[in-house]
Design a protein around this motif. Structure first.
Motif, PDB file in Angstrom:
ATOM      1  N   ARG A 306     -16.219 -10.815  -5.001  1.00 57.84           N
ATOM      2  CA  ARG A 306     -15.062 -10.160  -4.408  1.00 57.84           C
ATOM      3  C   ARG A 306     -15.002  -8.726  -4.938  1.00 57.84           C
ATOM      4  NH1 ARG A 306     -11.539 -14.313  -2.470  1.00 57.84           N
ATOM      5  NH2 ARG A 306      -9.725 -12.935  -2.523  1.00 57.84           N
ATOM      6  N   GLY A 307     -16.011  -7.977  -4.668  1.00 56.45           N
ATOM      7  CA  GLY A 307     -16.127  -6.620  -5.188  1.00 56.45           C
ATOM      8  C   GLY A 307     -16.168  -5.592  -4.097  1.00 56.45           C
ATOM      9  N   ARG A 308     -16.593  -4.369  -4.458  1.00 55.47           N
ATOM     10  CA  ARG A 308     -16.628  -3.293  -3.489  1.00 55.47           C
ATOM     11  C   ARG A 308     -17.672  -3.529  -2.421  1.00 55.47           C
ATOM     12  NH1 ARG A 308     -13.539   0.476  -3.225  1.00 55.47           N
ATOM     13  NH2 ARG A 308     -14.885   1.390  -1.658  1.00 55.47           N
ATOM     14  N   SER A 309     -18.680  -4.354  -2.710  1.00 54.72           N
ATOM     15  CA  SER A 309     -19.670  -4.653  -1.680  1.00 54.72           C
ATOM     16  C   SER A 309     -19.030  -5.291  -0.468  1.00 54.72           C
ATOM     17  CB  SER A 309     -20.745  -5.594  -2.257  1.00 54.72           C
ATOM     18  OG  SER A 309     -20.155  -6.800  -2.693  1.00 54.72           O
ATOM     19  N   GLY A 310     -17.907  -5.961  -0.663  1.00 54.99           N
ATOM     20  CA  GLY A 310     -17.177  -6.554   0.450  1.00 54.99           C
ATOM     21  C   GLY A 310     -16.172  -5.616   1.051  1.00 54.99           C
ATOM     22  N   GLY A 311     -16.089  -4.399   0.539  1.00 55.85           N
ATOM     23  CA  GLY A 311     -15.190  -3.400   1.105  1.00 55.85           C
ATOM     24  C   GLY A 311     -13.825  -3.362   0.506  1.00 55.85           C
ATOM     25  N   GLY A 312     -13.555  -4.217  -0.484  1.00 58.18           N
ATOM     26  CA  GLY A 312     -12.212  -4.270  -1.041  1.00 58.18           C
ATOM     27  C   GLY A 312     -12.072  -3.416  -2.285  1.00 58.18           C
ATOM     28  N   SER A 313     -10.885  -2.889  -2.495  1.00 54.86           N
ATOM     29  CA  SER A 313     -10.614  -2.090  -3.688  1.00 54.86           C
ATOM     30  C   SER A 313      -9.877  -2.895  -4.751  1.00 54.86           C
ATOM     31  CB  SER A 313      -9.770  -0.865  -3.313  1.00 54.86           C
ATOM     32  OG  SER A 313      -8.497  -1.274  -2.842  1.00 54.86           O
ATOM     33  N   GLY A 314      -9.456  -4.112  -4.415  1.00 51.84           N
ATOM     34  CA  GLY A 314      -8.671  -4.883  -5.363  1.00 51.84           C
ATOM     35  C   GLY A 314      -7.211  -4.467  -5.387  1.00 51.84           C
ATOM     36  N   LEU A 315      -6.786  -3.691  -4.378  1.00 52.46           N
ATOM     37  CA  LEU A 315      -5.411  -3.212  -4.328  1.00 52.46           C
ATOM     38  C   LEU A 315      -4.625  -3.764  -3.147  1.00 52.46           C
ATOM     39  CD1 LEU A 315      -6.008   0.560  -5.216  1.00 52.46           C
ATOM     40  CD2 LEU A 315      -5.092  -1.207  -6.703  1.00 52.46           C
ATOM     41  N   GLY A 316      -5.296  -4.526  -2.287  1.00 53.64           N
ATOM     42  CA  GLY A 316      -4.635  -4.988  -1.069  1.00 53.64           C
ATOM     43  C   GLY A 316      -3.419  -5.856  -1.334  1.00 53.64           C
ATOM     44  N   LEU A 317      -3.600  -6.966  -2.051  1.00 53.53           N
ATOM     45  CA  LEU A 317      -2.479  -7.862  -2.315  1.00 53.53           C
ATOM     46  C   LEU A 317      -1.430  -7.246  -3.243  1.00 53.53           C
ATOM     47  CD1 LEU A 317      -4.175 -11.385  -2.583  1.00 53.53           C
ATOM     48  CD2 LEU A 317      -2.891 -10.396  -0.678  1.00 53.53           C
ATOM     49  N   PRO A 318      -1.811  -6.462  -4.273  1.00 51.27           N
ATOM     50  CA  PRO A 318      -0.768  -5.776  -5.048  1.00 51.27           C
ATOM     51  C   PRO A 318       0.116  -4.880  -4.202  1.00 51.27           C
ATOM     52  CG  PRO A 318      -2.814  -5.755  -6.270  1.00 51.27           C
ATOM     53  CD  PRO A 318      -3.133  -6.315  -4.913  1.00 51.27           C
ATOM     54  N   ILE A 319      -0.471  -4.203  -3.208  1.00 56.94           N
ATOM     55  CA  ILE A 319       0.327  -3.347  -2.326  1.00 56.94           C
ATOM     56  C   ILE A 319       1.242  -4.203  -1.456  1.00 56.94           C
ATOM     57  CG2 ILE A 319       0.158  -1.875  -0.284  1.00 56.94           C
ATOM     58  CD1 ILE A 319      -2.108  -0.415  -1.625  1.00 56.94           C
ATOM     59  N   VAL A 320       0.740  -5.338  -1.005  1.00 53.61           N
ATOM     60  CA  VAL A 320       1.567  -6.256  -0.218  1.00 53.61           C
ATOM     61  C   VAL A 320       2.806  -6.662  -1.021  1.00 53.61           C
ATOM     62  CG1 VAL A 320       1.664  -8.578   0.773  1.00 53.61           C
ATOM     63  CG2 VAL A 320      -0.328  -7.132   1.192  1.00 53.61           C
ATOM     64  N   LYS A 321       2.597  -7.028  -2.279  1.00 56.15           N
ATOM     65  CA  LYS A 321       3.716  -7.443  -3.123  1.00 56.15           C
ATOM     66  C   LYS A 321       4.660  -6.269  -3.381  1.00 56.15           C
ATOM     67  CE  LYS A 321       4.660 -10.299  -7.182  1.00 56.15           C
ATOM     68  NZ  LYS A 321       4.945 -11.516  -6.415  1.00 56.15           N
ATOM     69  N   ALA A 322       4.105  -5.076  -3.611  1.00 57.49           N
ATOM     70  CA  ALA A 322       4.941  -3.901  -3.871  1.00 57.49           C
ATOM     71  C   ALA A 322       5.825  -3.588  -2.663  1.00 57.49           C
ATOM     72  CB  ALA A 322       4.065  -2.699  -4.206  1.00 57.49           C
ATOM     73  N   ILE A 323       5.269  -3.668  -1.463  1.00 53.86           N
ATOM     74  CA  ILE A 323       6.045  -3.385  -0.254  1.00 53.86           C
ATOM     75  C   ILE A 323       7.135  -4.444  -0.060  1.00 53.86           C
ATOM     76  CG2 ILE A 323       5.913  -3.305   2.269  1.00 53.86           C
ATOM     77  CD1 ILE A 323       3.157  -2.007   1.961  1.00 53.86           C
ATOM     78  N   ALA A 324       6.776  -5.712  -0.282  1.00 55.92           N
ATOM     79  CA  ALA A 324       7.768  -6.789  -0.140  1.00 55.92           C
ATOM     80  C   ALA A 324       8.908  -6.620  -1.138  1.00 55.92           C
ATOM     81  CB  ALA A 324       7.096  -8.144  -0.315  1.00 55.92           C
ATOM     82  N   GLN A 325       8.592  -6.326  -2.378  1.00 54.53           N
ATOM     83  CA  GLN A 325       9.632  -6.166  -3.403  1.00 54.53           C
ATOM     84  C   GLN A 325      10.475  -4.928  -3.158  1.00 54.53           C
ATOM     85  OE1 GLN A 325       7.399  -6.346  -7.094  1.00 54.53           O
ATOM     86  NE2 GLN A 325       7.623  -8.576  -7.225  1.00 54.53           N
ATOM     87  N   ALA A 326       9.875  -3.865  -2.602  1.00 57.24           N
ATOM     88  CA  ALA A 326      10.650  -2.672  -2.277  1.00 57.24           C
ATOM     89  C   ALA A 326      11.704  -2.970  -1.212  1.00 57.24           C
ATOM     90  CB  ALA A 326       9.726  -1.556  -1.797  1.00 57.24           C
ATOM     91  N   HIS A 327      11.461  -3.985  -0.384  1.00 53.03           N
ATOM     92  CA  HIS A 327      12.425  -4.409   0.636  1.00 53.03           C
ATOM     93  C   HIS A 327      13.420  -5.439   0.096  1.00 53.03           C
ATOM     94  CE1 HIS A 327       9.486  -2.618   3.436  1.00 53.03           C
ATOM     95  NE2 HIS A 327      10.481  -2.568   4.296  1.00 53.03           N
ATOM     96  N   GLY A 328      13.337  -5.756  -1.190  1.00 56.87           N
ATOM     97  CA  GLY A 328      14.218  -6.769  -1.753  1.00 56.87           C
ATOM     98  C   GLY A 328      13.705  -8.179  -1.565  1.00 56.87           C
ATOM     99  N   GLY A 329      12.436  -8.315  -1.172  1.00 53.64           N
ATOM    100  CA  GLY A 329      11.838  -9.632  -0.974  1.00 53.64           C
ATOM    101  C   GLY A 329      10.729  -9.882  -1.978  1.00 53.64           C
TER     102      GLY A 329
END
Length: 356
Positions: A306-329
């Motif tokens: 699950r590394g950069r070879s797959g195109g991911g930065s490792g920030l996708g799900l943390p950003i999802v959680k940050a956006i949800a919590q910013a909405h109070g969820g």
């Protein structure tokens, strides 16, 4: 500090004892001088405070002061000990030792226990934040190094004449620049969220409509990954930032493309109690139970695949959680008995204040 507090409490207890003694003594004196003679006319001065009475009063005063001093010292110890423990741990934290913790003896009062518990929780959060910061700094350097190295190598090759300029080569270089820009924007989003400064433009929307739009925008990408999608999009109206919410939906679906290729993905929206939800369930390899708690940590990956070879930065799900919590969820990974991963975003159902 402890010595001063100890002496203050002991002196206060002695002063209270002396005050109580003075009140009793002068009260008795006034009683015998003005009231007792009127009540008992046969009273004579010989009956007034004999030597034995004075000795008794002195003994009582001495016992009272001794008792007050002992009780004051015990009380001061119970107050000072947790304060000294917290102060010592705070000094260690100030010097950079975030593993320092305050201790509490048995028999202390409830407020002291609360103080020690609150301090230890604060120190634990600081320790986690420091560890996350160190890890994030090294991870950021690692994530940026790969596209920068490739980009520099291609540009050096063009300069030295090793590579022949072509539209395809320039396209790959632009892709690497886009990767860098995406990582920088993701880091910016997380930084704003951590600082409580993530700007949200609220509007009335339906999660079902936004989920459908996210699925449509990724239709080609999902198809290339061999993913078949099913949907159960029930109306789920709330107030949220449309672009941020769609960013979170897209991040979850892109995560499926990277790590759950050739699987089936089921997307749901709906209402549950006082919350609306977006749920994405795939039949990919998923994550072990012990790894799910870390899935929302920035740059964390379950394994090398699950590394950069797959195109991911490792920030996708943390950003999802940050956006949800910013909405109070919140965003969370649901438990499942079947293989795969189930990610859910929960948002408050009520109307949120409109941001300017």
């Amino acid at each position: 500090m402890a010595r001063n507090l100890n002496s203050l409490i002991v002196r206060a207890m002695i002063a209270l004892t002396l005050l109580a003694f003075a009140v009793v003594y002068f009260g008795l004196l006034a009683y015998f001088s003005f009231i007792y003679e009127w009540l008992y006319p046969e009273f004579t001065d010989d009956d007034f405070l004999r030597t034995g009475d004075i000795v008794t009063l002195g003994l009582l005063l001495g016992i009272g002061i001794s008792t007050a001093s002992l009780l004051g010292w015990i009380l001061a110890r119970r107050i000072v000990d947790p304060l000294k423990s917290v102060a010592g741990a705070a000094r260690r934290v100030a010097k950079g030792d975030f593993s320092a913790r305050a201790s509490l003896r048995r028999g202390n009062f409830g407020e002291a226990s609360d103080l020690v518990d609150d301090f230890n929780q604060m120190a634990e959060r600081l320790q986690r934040a420091e560890a996350e910061l160190k890890y994030s700094n090294s991870a950021v350097a690692h994530e940026l190094r790969t596209p920068l190295t490739i980009l520099r190598g291609r540009l050096q090759g063009l300069l030295d004449g090793v590579f022949t300029p072509s539209a395809e080569l320039y396209g790959r270089l632009i892709d690497h620049v886009d990767d860098l820009s995406a990582i920088v924007e993701e880091l910016r989003t997380l930084a704003l969220s951590n600082a409580g400064q993530l700007d949200l433009q609220y509007s009335r929307l339906d999660l079902a409509v936004e989920a459908e739009a996210a699925l449509t925008s990724l239709e080609d990408q999902l198809g290339k990954a061999g993913i078949t999608t099913t949907r159960e999009l029930s109306s789920a109206v709330t107030s949220a930032d449309r672009s941020r919410l769609r960013q979170a939906f897209v991040a979850i679906l892109e995560n499926c493309c990277r790590y759950a290729a050739l699987s089936a993905v089921h997307v749901e929206t709906g209402v549950a109690g006082q919350h609306v939800f977006f749920r994405c369930i795939d039949t990919g390899p998923g994550l072990p139970e012990e790894s799910r708690a870390r899935a929302f940590e920035r740059f964390w990956r379950a394994d090398d695949s699950r590394g950069r070879s797959g195109g991911g930065s490792g920030l996708g799900l943390p950003i999802v959680k940050a956006i949800a919590q910013a909405h109070g969820g919140d965003a969370l990974i649901l438990s499942s008995r079947t293989p795969g991963l189930a990610v859910e975003i929960r948002l408050p159902r009520g109307v949120l204040p409109v941001s300017g």
